[in-house]
Design a protein around this motif. Structure first.
Motif, short mmCIF file in Angstrom:
data_model
loop_
_atom_site.label_atom_id
_atom_site.label_comp_id
_atom_site.label_asym_id
_atom_site.label_seq_id
_atom_site.Cartn_x
_atom_site.Cartn_y
_atom_site.Cartn_z
N GLY A 41 -15.02 -3.90 -6.70
CA GLY A 41 -15.90 -3.20 -5.76
C GLY A 41 -17.34 -3.64 -5.89
O GLY A 41 -18.03 -3.86 -4.88
N VAL A 42 -17.82 -3.77 -7.11
CA VAL A 42 -19.21 -4.21 -7.34
C VAL A 42 -19.41 -5.63 -6.84
O VAL A 42 -20.41 -5.94 -6.17
CB VAL A 42 -19.56 -4.10 -8.84
N ALA A 43 -18.46 -6.52 -7.14
CA ALA A 43 -18.59 -7.91 -6.69
C ALA A 43 -18.59 -7.99 -5.17
O ALA A 43 -19.40 -8.72 -4.57
CB ALA A 43 -17.44 -8.74 -7.26
N ALA A 44 -17.69 -7.25 -4.52
CA ALA A 44 -17.64 -7.27 -3.05
C ALA A 44 -18.94 -6.76 -2.44
O ALA A 44 -19.45 -7.34 -1.47
CB ALA A 44 -16.47 -6.42 -2.56
N LEU A 45 -19.49 -5.71 -3.02
CA LEU A 45 -20.73 -5.14 -2.47
C LEU A 45 -21.89 -6.12 -2.62
O LEU A 45 -22.69 -6.29 -1.69
CB LEU A 45 -21.04 -3.83 -3.20
N ILE A 46 -21.99 -6.79 -3.75
CA ILE A 46 -23.06 -7.76 -3.96
C ILE A 46 -22.93 -8.94 -2.99
O ILE A 46 -23.91 -9.39 -2.38
CB ILE A 46 -23.07 -8.26 -5.42
N VAL A 47 -21.70 -9.44 -2.82
CA VAL A 47 -21.49 -10.59 -1.94
C VAL A 47 -21.80 -10.22 -0.48
O VAL A 47 -22.47 -10.98 0.23
CB VAL A 47 -20.04 -11.10 -2.07
N LEU A 280 -18.85 0.24 1.30
CA LEU A 280 -18.40 -0.43 0.09
C LEU A 280 -18.69 0.42 -1.15
O LEU A 280 -17.99 0.29 -2.16
CB LEU A 280 -19.06 -1.80 -0.03
N THR A 281 -19.70 1.27 -1.10
CA THR A 281 -19.94 2.19 -2.21
C THR A 281 -18.78 3.17 -2.34
O THR A 281 -18.40 3.55 -3.46
CB THR A 281 -21.26 2.96 -2.00
N LEU A 282 -18.20 3.58 -1.21
CA LEU A 282 -17.03 4.45 -1.27
C LEU A 282 -15.85 3.74 -1.94
O LEU A 282 -15.06 4.36 -2.66
CB LEU A 282 -16.64 4.90 0.14
N ILE A 283 -15.74 2.43 -1.70
CA ILE A 283 -14.69 1.66 -2.38
C ILE A 283 -14.94 1.64 -3.88
O ILE A 283 -14.01 1.81 -4.69
CB ILE A 283 -14.63 0.22 -1.81
N SER A 386 -29.52 -2.15 -7.36
CA SER A 386 -29.07 -0.94 -6.66
C SER A 386 -27.56 -0.76 -6.79
O SER A 386 -27.07 0.34 -7.06
CB SER A 386 -29.45 -1.01 -5.19
N VAL A 387 -26.82 -1.85 -6.62
CA VAL A 387 -25.36 -1.79 -6.74
C VAL A 387 -24.97 -1.39 -8.16
O VAL A 387 -24.10 -0.53 -8.36
CB VAL A 387 -24.73 -3.15 -6.36
N ILE A 388 -25.60 -2.01 -9.15
CA ILE A 388 -25.28 -1.69 -10.55
C ILE A 388 -25.60 -0.22 -10.83
O ILE A 388 -24.81 0.49 -11.47
CB ILE A 388 -26.06 -2.61 -11.50
#
Length: 418
Positions: A41-47, A280-283, A386-388
């Motif tokens: 999830g974190v990787a997808a959100l960053i990409v 993606l945060t929900l994911i 922010s994602v982290i």
């Protein structure tokens, strides 16, 4: 080690023991799934955020290369003396160059082909000072425009649509400039194609054409340009400089910067970025709450250990802290792995996509739809942080209920059958 809180030591031990021992393999499997889920999830959100940043950067840069940073119009419709207006604007230290122009909408006809287009009348020697795209072949094509010779330079996609090349003729059809109701026929004029230009932005390459300023004035039946295009030192400061010019210039001028001309597009892109972040945060949240299942099973498995700790004097808060540490460490492992993978993928995304396209023989981006034909990527530290931060917060929240539930363990009940 003696100074290291025992709650942390036990929490780390539980995490390591569950992963290394042959016992409780199902709990270890759930733990691995939760870590992998958070990481993906974190990787997808960053990409995804990097791709949207890159899309905004590349499309914005191509827009700026052909759009003026700032446009100045006289409220009377034409500029009586564009040189004086340019000198007035140049009093602002941010203004680097100015060029007059006219702009009109019409139809381009060639045999049985017809395309709508925006015609911009320019002075090539002045335009080269304000337009970044006028380099190489583009500069040579536009420099060929001569006053009174009815020459036109077409966007490369526009030329393809009309099936014309350098030296061919096209007919420009414009609404009649006469006010009489008897005149309903459009005015037409034959132009010779002097060359083509390419910006790399499909919207401009397929709908824009350049003619000489004098020819444009003749088509509009005026003898002055309608506006002035300004180039400033930093395009990102265009809104501020436009406001300053509006307040400082002598005369009744309308001043518009390039962000206003494309405000709808940029607003839509920002809205999409915010929505993608939420989705993606929900994911990530779904993956993080796998930690809940893992900790519930871990608490059930460690009931005897909890009871012994309570009989030795451990407080409910200490017991809760042990399982918070165990769950949070699982989340942190996933966040760290996902952040590293996301950064590496986003960093090399254009090369990765190019390789996938060559292997599968497909093209992922149609420039007719997306304006660009390659997948861009721009990593921003603020997005990664922010994602982290969001992922760590969700991981922490997912540990609270199972950890609180562990404090409800009754030592006597837990040890009765041990």
């Amino acid at each position: 080690m003696m100074a290291f809180p025992y709650e942390w030591q036990i929490g780390v031990r539980y995490l390591r023991a569950g992963r290394r021992s042959g016992r409780n393999s199902f709990i270890s499997f759930i733990s691995a799934v939760s870590i992998a889920g958070v990481g993906l999830g974190v990787a997808a959100l960053i990409v995804v955020l990097s791709v949207m940043n890159g899309f905004q950067r590349d499309v914005g840069a191509r827009m700026v290369s052909i759009l003026s940073h700032i446009e100045v119009y006289d409220a009377r419709g034409v500029l009586p003396d564009w040189q004086a207006t340019a000198a007035d604007a140049a009093r602002n230290p941010a203004v680097q160059a100015a060029a007059p122009f006219v702009e009109l909408a019409g139809m381009l006809l060639q045999e049985d082909g017809m395309k709508p287009a925006i015609l911009r009348g320019i002075l090539p020697e002045q335009e080269s000072r304000v337009s970044e795209f006028m380099q190489g072949k583009n500069a040579a094509a536009l420099a060929a425009l001569k006053p009174g010779e009815n020459q036109i330079v077409l966007g490369v996609e526009l030329a393809k649509a009309l099936k014309v090349k350098t030296g061919d003729n096209v007919i420009v059809a414009l609404p009649s400039q006469e006010s009489s109701l008897r005149s309903v026929m459009p005015q037409t004029r034959r132009f010779k194609v002097a060359g083509t230009f390419e910006v790399g932005h499909f919207e401009f390459d397929s709908s824009l054409a350049f003619i000489h300023l004098r020819d444009g004035e003749d088509l509009l039946h005026i003898d002055r340009p309608i506006g002035l295009r300004l180039r400033i030192a930093d395009a990102n400061q265009a809104p501020r400089v436009a406001r300053e010019l509006k307040n400082s210039m002598n005369g009744n001028y309308l001043v518009r910067d390039w962000t206003q001309r494309n405000s709808t597009w940029f607003a839509a892109l920002q809205s999409q970025k915010h929505m993608m972040f939420i989705i993606l945060t929900l994911i990530v949240a779904v993956a993080a709450f796998n930690v809940v299942a893992m900790l519930v099973m871990s608490v059930t498995d460690k009931r005897a250990d909890i009871a012994i700790l309570r009989t030795l004097g451990a407080s409910p808060r200490s017991v809760m802290k042990i399982f918070v540490v165990q769950g949070l460490l699982s989340g942190l492992l996933g966040v760290a792995a996902g952040a590293l993978a996301g950064v590496l993928i986003a960093w090399q995304l254009p090369a990765i996509v190019s390789g996938v396209e060559s292997v599968l023989g497909i093209h992922l981006l149609d420039k007719n739809i997306y304006f660009i034909s390659t997948v861009p990527s721009q990593l921003q530290t603020s997005d990664v942080l922010s994602v982290i931060g969001v992922a760590v917060a969700l991981s922490f929240l997912s540990t609270l209920y199972p950890s609180w539930w562990a404090t409800r363990t009754n030592p006597a009940e837990a040890l009765r059958y041990e």
